[in-house]
Design a protein around this motif. Sequence first.
Motif, PDB file in Angstrom:
ATOM      1  N   UNK A 143       0.853  -1.186   0.000  1.00 48.63           N
ATOM      2  CA  UNK A 143       0.000   0.000   0.000  1.00 48.63           C
ATOM      3  C   UNK A 143       0.885   1.232   0.000  1.00 48.63           C
ATOM      4  N   UNK A 144       0.662   2.138  -0.943  1.00 50.96           N
ATOM      5  CA  UNK A 144       1.417   3.387  -1.032  1.00 50.96           C
ATOM      6  C   UNK A 144       0.588   4.481  -0.382  1.00 50.96           C
ATOM      7  N   UNK A 145       1.141   5.092   0.667  1.00 52.72           N
ATOM      8  CA  UNK A 145       0.412   6.135   1.380  1.00 52.72           C
ATOM      9  C   UNK A 145       1.374   6.998   2.191  1.00 52.72           C
ATOM     10  N   UNK A 146       0.867   8.107   2.627  1.00 47.64           N
ATOM     11  CA  UNK A 146       1.564   8.961   3.581  1.00 47.64           C
ATOM     12  C   UNK A 146       0.646   9.266   4.748  1.00 47.64           C
ATOM     13  N   UNK A 147      -0.524   8.652   4.730  1.00 49.85           N
ATOM     14  CA  UNK A 147      -1.547   8.881   5.751  1.00 49.85           C
ATOM     15  C   UNK A 147      -1.159   8.154   7.039  1.00 49.85           C
ATOM     16  N   UNK A 148      -0.898   8.901   8.117  1.00 49.07           N
ATOM     17  CA  UNK A 148      -0.444   8.257   9.355  1.00 49.07           C
ATOM     18  C   UNK A 148      -1.470   7.321   9.995  1.00 49.07           C
ATOM     19  N   UNK A 149      -2.726   7.391   9.595  1.00 47.25           N
ATOM     20  CA  UNK A 149      -3.726   6.459  10.134  1.00 47.25           C
ATOM     21  C   UNK A 149      -3.325   5.007   9.869  1.00 47.25           C
ATOM     22  N   UNK A 150      -2.579   4.769   8.796  1.00 52.65           N
ATOM     23  CA  UNK A 150      -2.216   3.407   8.432  1.00 52.65           C
ATOM     24  C   UNK A 150      -1.121   2.816   9.309  1.00 52.65           C
ATOM     25  N   UNK A 151      -0.515   3.600  10.174  1.00 47.75           N
ATOM     26  CA  UNK A 151       0.545   3.087  11.051  1.00 47.75           C
ATOM     27  C   UNK A 151       0.053   1.898  11.866  1.00 47.75           C
ATOM     28  N   UNK A 152      -1.209   1.914  12.215  1.00 51.82           N
ATOM     29  CA  UNK A 152      -1.761   0.824  13.024  1.00 51.82           C
ATOM     30  C   UNK A 152      -1.787  -0.506  12.269  1.00 51.82           C
ATOM     31  N   UNK A 153      -1.609  -0.472  10.948  1.00 56.94           N
ATOM     32  CA  UNK A 153      -1.636  -1.704  10.158  1.00 56.94           C
ATOM     33  C   UNK A 153      -0.243  -2.221   9.801  1.00 56.94           C
ATOM     34  N   UNK A 154       0.785  -1.535  10.263  1.00 58.44           N
ATOM     35  CA  UNK A 154       2.139  -2.023  10.001  1.00 58.44           C
ATOM     36  C   UNK A 154       2.253  -3.423  10.609  1.00 58.44           C
ATOM     37  N   UNK A 155       2.756  -4.329   9.843  1.00 56.54           N
ATOM     38  CA  UNK A 155       2.836  -5.713  10.280  1.00 56.54           C
ATOM     39  C   UNK A 155       1.675  -6.557   9.763  1.00 56.54           C
ATOM     40  N   UNK A 156       0.546  -5.914   9.450  1.00 63.26           N
ATOM     41  CA  UNK A 156      -0.595  -6.638   8.884  1.00 63.26           C
ATOM     42  C   UNK A 156      -0.590  -6.588   7.360  1.00 63.26           C
ATOM     43  N   UNK A 157      -0.174  -5.453   6.817  1.00 65.68           N
ATOM     44  CA  UNK A 157      -0.015  -5.295   5.375  1.00 65.68           C
ATOM     45  C   UNK A 157       1.312  -4.588   5.131  1.00 65.68           C
ATOM     46  N   UNK A 158       1.852  -4.763   3.944  1.00 61.23           N
ATOM     47  CA  UNK A 158       3.074  -4.052   3.582  1.00 61.23           C
ATOM     48  C   UNK A 158       2.713  -2.615   3.213  1.00 61.23           C
ATOM     49  N   UNK A 159       3.458  -1.658   3.744  1.00 54.07           N
ATOM     50  CA  UNK A 159       3.183  -0.247   3.467  1.00 54.07           C
ATOM     51  C   UNK A 159       4.440   0.395   2.927  1.00 54.07           C
ATOM     52  N   UNK A 160       4.309   1.066   1.776  1.00 51.61           N
ATOM     53  CA  UNK A 160       5.384   1.894   1.219  1.00 51.61           C
ATOM     54  C   UNK A 160       5.059   3.333   1.609  1.00 51.61           C
ATOM     55  N   UNK A 161       5.780   3.854   2.589  1.00 45.42           N
ATOM     56  CA  UNK A 161       5.527   5.213   3.079  1.00 45.42           C
ATOM     57  C   UNK A 161       6.164   6.241   2.162  1.00 45.42           C
ATOM     58  N   UNK A 162       5.407   7.278   1.884  1.00 46.16           N
ATOM     59  CA  UNK A 162       5.964   8.408   1.122  1.00 46.16           C
ATOM     60  C   UNK A 162       5.849   9.655   1.960  1.00 46.16           C
TER      61      UNK A 162
END
Length: 132
Positions: free
Chosen positions: A113-132
């Motif tokens: 998932x490509x995002x910069x939205x900090x709400x997604x921090x809670x999903x780190x470890x559940x889905x792969x996140x590409x932070x921008x």
Amino acid sequence: MKALVLDAWPLLAFYLEEPKAQSIERILIDSQHNGTELLISVVNTGEIWYAVCRAHGSHEADRIIHTIQELNIAIKPVDWNLTRMAAAFKASGGLSYADCFAAALARREQAALVTGDPEFRRLEGEIEINWI
């Protein structure tokens, strides 16, 4: 190469020329060169449309959605399985319902998932996140 799911956040930042726009442009260009499939849920596409419409009117919102389609970003429909997965993310709390669809699509497609939205921090470890 693994597919990338775009949350509304990066595309809004790109089109509104916010500070991370160049990073997002690089992702868009790189995907064209290396064949990485870019995906977005129809729910997140609607999120982009209404945000742009509120700020700049429906004509501009339509133009941006047309541009997304021209960039070969695949707008993925929502079925019950994806909705159920998104609803499970929502039930856990901490994310907007639209964001839950981006997370669910990333999980279903085994994509980052490509995002910069900090709400997604809670999903780190559940889905792969590409932070921008």
